[in-house]
Every structure is written in C-alpha cells, then in structure tokens.
Motif scaffolding. Structure first.
Motif, PDB file in Angstrom:
ATOM      1  N   PRO A 113       0.754  -0.837  -0.224  1.00 49.46           N
ATOM      2  CA  PRO A 113       0.191   0.194   0.491  1.00 49.46           C
ATOM      3  C   PRO A 113       0.899   1.217  -0.114  1.00 49.46           C
ATOM      4  O   PRO A 113       1.772   1.337   0.792  1.00 49.46           O
ATOM      5  N   GLY A 114       0.793   2.112  -0.217  1.00 47.04           N
ATOM      6  CA  GLY A 114       1.988   3.570  -0.699  1.00 47.04           C
ATOM      7  C   GLY A 114       1.207   3.749  -2.479  1.00 47.04           C
ATOM      8  O   GLY A 114       0.354   3.571  -3.529  1.00 47.04           O
ATOM      9  N   ALA A 119      -4.021   6.742  -3.777  1.00 48.21           N
ATOM     10  CA  ALA A 119      -3.545   5.070  -3.503  1.00 48.21           C
ATOM     11  C   ALA A 119      -3.175   4.774  -2.444  1.00 48.21           C
ATOM     12  O   ALA A 119      -3.898   3.207  -2.145  1.00 48.21           O
ATOM     13  N   SER A 120      -3.269   4.853  -1.234  1.00 46.53           N
ATOM     14  CA  SER A 120      -2.836   4.439   0.100  1.00 46.53           C
ATOM     15  C   SER A 120      -4.338   5.006   0.636  1.00 46.53           C
ATOM     16  O   SER A 120      -4.962   3.705   1.308  1.00 46.53           O
ATOM     17  N   LEU A 121      -4.991   5.609   0.158  1.00 41.08           N
ATOM     18  CA  LEU A 121      -6.356   5.289   0.632  1.00 41.08           C
ATOM     19  C   LEU A 121      -7.409   4.430   0.278  1.00 41.08           C
ATOM     20  O   LEU A 121      -8.252   4.173   0.891  1.00 41.08           O
ATOM     21  N   MET A 163      -7.916  -0.260  -8.623  1.00 39.59           N
ATOM     22  CA  MET A 163      -8.320   1.655  -8.929  1.00 39.59           C
ATOM     23  C   MET A 163      -6.729   2.205  -7.959  1.00 39.59           C
ATOM     24  O   MET A 163      -6.398   2.645  -8.077  1.00 39.59           O
ATOM     25  N   ALA A 164      -6.880   1.348  -6.529  1.00 37.39           N
ATOM     26  CA  ALA A 164      -4.746   1.554  -6.223  1.00 37.39           C
ATOM     27  C   ALA A 164      -4.067   1.578  -7.105  1.00 37.39           C
ATOM     28  O   ALA A 164      -3.472   2.361  -7.179  1.00 37.39           O
ATOM     29  N   ARG A 165      -3.551   1.079  -7.544  1.00 34.39           N
ATOM     30  CA  ARG A 165      -3.338   0.258  -8.650  1.00 34.39           C
ATOM     31  C   ARG A 165      -2.697   1.662  -9.414  1.00 34.39           C
ATOM     32  O   ARG A 165      -2.200   2.283  -9.660  1.00 34.39           O
ATOM     33  N   GLU A 175       4.555   2.158  -8.199  1.00 33.76           N
ATOM     34  CA  GLU A 175       3.336   1.484  -7.234  1.00 33.76           C
ATOM     35  C   GLU A 175       4.603   0.870  -5.912  1.00 33.76           C
ATOM     36  O   GLU A 175       5.719   0.776  -6.831  1.00 33.76           O
ATOM     37  N   VAL A 176       4.204   0.295  -5.315  1.00 32.78           N
ATOM     38  CA  VAL A 176       5.668  -0.171  -4.589  1.00 32.78           C
ATOM     39  C   VAL A 176       5.967  -0.787  -4.453  1.00 32.78           C
ATOM     40  O   VAL A 176       4.863  -1.881  -3.594  1.00 32.78           O
ATOM     41  N   LEU A 177       6.537  -1.868  -4.782  1.00 29.07           N
ATOM     42  CA  LEU A 177       7.257  -3.096  -5.089  1.00 29.07           C
ATOM     43  C   LEU A 177       6.934  -3.313  -3.071  1.00 29.07           C
ATOM     44  O   LEU A 177       8.834  -3.335  -2.809  1.00 29.07           O
TER      45      LEU A 177
END
Length: 184
Positions: A113-114, A119-121, A163-165, A175-177
C-alpha cells in the motif's frame, strides 16, 4: 419523506441492544452488527478517498455510486431477508474492473500500500472491504444472507485494488513494490 431522526439519542440501546429495520432487537456485538458497522466503515473510507479527488475525476463518479451501493448493502443487512443490491450491480462492477485493469501491466511482484495519498487511501478501503466480506461470510454461517452481498464485496475489493494501482501510477508516480527479505 418526513423527518427520520428528530431526536438523536433514544436511550433504547443503553442495555446493549440495537434495533434492526424489521423492528427486532439484537445485541450490539452480534455478527450482523459487526457486518453493518464494517460496511459503514468501508463507506467512510471511500468518502475520505473521494475528498482527495476532484469532482471531475472519473473515479469520483465510480466511488460515489459505490457509496450509495454500500449504504443500500448496509440497509439490506439491517433488514433480514431484504434485498437492495441486485446481481446487475455485480456485473457493472466487473465491467468497470475490466475497463480499469485494461491499461495496467500484469503484476510480476507483490505491491505494498502506498505510492500516493489517494492510492494509500484506496488500499485502506480495500483492506476494510476484505474485512467486511469476512464479517458477512461469518454472519452467513448463522443467518441467511443474499449471495449478491458477498459477491459485491468480493468484486469491490478487486476493483479497489486495481484503482489503487492506477492512482499510484498517476502523474508519473509508481506502485510500491515488495522486496523479499533476502534482497532488502
């Protein structure tokens, strides 16, 4: 429609029970109330996400519709045997999900998440959605629940993930891998 709440406190719940839409009373810690509360929490997280988006953002309209669905879903849970969320809405979620996922590259790694505040929300809403689904599944072990309720929450968590992606990748973001422990 007349006024529904002329007085906010009633004192009827002081004994640890609450009223359902059909007039029956159950304990506030009943699995049905846990499900209703978690769906309400999910709706609140989506409302918070919407505040991070502009009114013109295409995701705002999608999320606003979802908020109305979730309110209906909560109403459905509050009135045992009542149906408000139709199977058509699941099909609409799937179509939206397919459309949003179309431009994303395939996942080759887990993501964290991030990436950005929206995106985090969205990831937070996704996590609460998965909990809401677990609550409804637990409730279905003792009470009859519409299949569409579970299905809707399952598709919604997938849609929120996609949607976050997309939100993380907006405006050149990424994105945070996840990095395996042996490579950190």
């Amino acid at each position: 429609m007349g006024h529904r709440l002329s007085k906010i406190y009633t004192r009827t719940g002081d004994d640890g029970t609450t009223g359902l839409g059909d007039g029956s009373r159950i304990n506030k810690d009943h699995q049905r109330m846990e499900s209703i509360g978690t769906v309400d929490e999910l709706n609140s997280h989506i409302g918070l996400l919407i505040t991070e988006l502009s009114a013109e953002d295409p995701y705002t309209a999608i999320l606003s519709r979802i908020q109305h669905d979730l309110f209906d879903l909560g109403g459905e849970l509050a009135v045992p045997g009542y149906t408000l969320v139709s199977a058509d809405r699941i099909g609409e979620l799937e179509s939206t999900l397919d459309e949003l996922n179309e431009d994303l590259p395939p996942l080759k790694n887990f993501i964290l998440p991030g990436g950005s505040k929206p995106a985090s929300l969205c990831h937070l809403a996704r996590a609460v959605c998965r909990r809401a689904e677990r609550c409804v599944v637990a409730l279905s072990r003792s009470d009859e629940i519409n299949d569409t309720t579970r299905q809707y929450l399952n598709r919604l968590s997938d849609l929120l993930f996609v949607m976050a992606r997309l939100l993380a990748r907006r405006d050149g973001g990424d994105e945070v891998l996840w990095v395996p422990a042996d490579k950190r």
